[in-house]
Design a protein around this motif. Structure first.
Motif, PDB file in Angstrom:
ATOM      1  N   GLU A   1       0.109  -9.267 -47.808  1.00  0.00           N
ATOM      2  CA  GLU A   1       0.503  -7.968 -47.297  1.00  0.00           C
ATOM      3  C   GLU A   1       1.071  -7.116 -48.425  1.00  0.00           C
ATOM      4  O   GLU A   1       1.883  -7.559 -49.227  1.00  0.00           O
TER       5      GLU A   1
ATOM      6  N   ARG B   1       5.512  -0.114 -40.681  1.00  0.00           N
ATOM      7  CA  ARG B   1       5.072  -1.441 -40.276  1.00  0.00           C
ATOM      8  C   ARG B   1       3.946  -1.334 -39.260  1.00  0.00           C
ATOM      9  O   ARG B   1       4.041  -0.601 -38.287  1.00  0.00           O
TER      10      ARG B   1
ATOM     11  N   GLU C   1       2.236  -2.307 -36.198  1.00  0.00           N
ATOM     12  CA  GLU C   1       2.740  -2.940 -34.981  1.00  0.00           C
ATOM     13  C   GLU C   1       1.585  -3.471 -34.139  1.00  0.00           C
ATOM     14  O   GLU C   1       0.816  -2.697 -33.564  1.00  0.00           O
TER      15      GLU C   1
ATOM     16  N   ARG D   1      -2.106  -8.809 -40.310  1.00  0.00           N
ATOM     17  CA  ARG D   1      -1.745  -8.287 -38.994  1.00  0.00           C
ATOM     18  C   ARG D   1      -2.998  -7.880 -38.210  1.00  0.00           C
ATOM     19  O   ARG D   1      -3.031  -8.016 -36.983  1.00  0.00           O
TER      20      ARG D   1
END
Length: 260
Positions: A3, A10, A12, A182
């Motif tokens: 990352e 951020r 989400e 993510r």
């Protein structure tokens, strides 16, 4: 897939998934209509053909049908049609998702027109991505997964930004950089959710087969496949919107102005 810094912001996962499902819920008939017509119809035709020729008359002798020219001819034709209709669906639902998140009201006819106008580029994008990821999967799987994540938003980038095909791949690589773990978790959660939802459907399919009703059997299978495609496209578009906001400060409400 380490990352990188996203400027203090951020990515989400929950927001991305909820945004995608909220979009589908707010435009349920529109999304389902497009998915069933464009993704479901080819699957329905093939599923019905399989049901009347094999599934509902199970037996060792019927396995020979899978070695017949008629089976592969039908499967090949359905595959070709699904490539075209799938390309239209991806472009149309991507636009629908971005329009909804921008505060606009997507319309069936306009979305269909957008999808049709992008058939050839969307097919090219699908082939390039499919070949690239496929080759990567052959190389111990991990390279294929990485490419899949790098190109996770190539379709929304192409549809929304009106860039060239190769530039869309570059845009996807730039947007996903720093957020690929993510994105991976996002897609994994969605796949698991779809798998869980498919469990009761599998029992329903078995019940349909037991009734001997070929049309209902084919329809259930086609509907499940179409709705799964619908969810995945909406999630990809939602990821794209999230990344544009995080990395470039472009709010969802501003995306339509850029498109215009």
């Amino acid at each position: 897939m380490a990352e990188a810094d996203l400027g203090g912001a951020r990515y989400e996962i929950g927001a991305v998934i909820s945004r995608a499902f909220e979009t589908i819920g707010s435009n349920f008939l529109l999304f389902c209509g497009l998915a069933l017509v464009l993704a479901g119809t080819p699957q329905l035709v093939l599923g019905y053909w399989q049901a009347i020729n094999f599934n509902l008359h199970g037996g060792a002798a019927d396995a020979a049908i899978f070695y017949s020219g008629s089976y592969w001819g039908m499967a090949g034709l359905t595959w070709l049609v699904s490539i075209v209709t799938g390309a239209i669906l991806q472009a149309a639902l991507t636009r629908a998702t971005v329009m909804h998140l921008s505060g606009e009201t997507p319309q069936f006819g306009a979305l269909l027109a957008v999808g049709i106008s992008m058939i050839l580029p969307m097919i090219a994008i699908g082939l390039i991505a499919g070949i690239g990821v496929g080759i990567g999967m052959l190389l111990l799987i991990v390279p294929g997964v990485i490419l899949w994540l790098v190109w996770a938003v190539v379709t929304p980038a192409y549809v929304q930004e009106k860039v060239g095909i190769l530039e869309a791949f570059s845009r996807s690589a730039a947007l996903t950089s720093g957020a690929r773990w993510r994105i991976f978790l996002t897609m994994l959660i969605v796949v698991v959710l779809l798998w869980v939802l498919s469990i009761p459907v599998s029992f329903l399919t078995a019940a349909m087969i037991a009734t001997g009703n070929a049309l209902l059997t084919a329809f259930v299978g086609a509907a499940v496949g179409a709705l799964g495609s619908m969810v995945m496209v909406a999630v990809q578009a939602s990821i794209y919107v999230e990344l544009r906001q995080l990395k470039e400060g472009i709010a969802p409400s501003d995306l339509e102005a850029i498109f215009a």
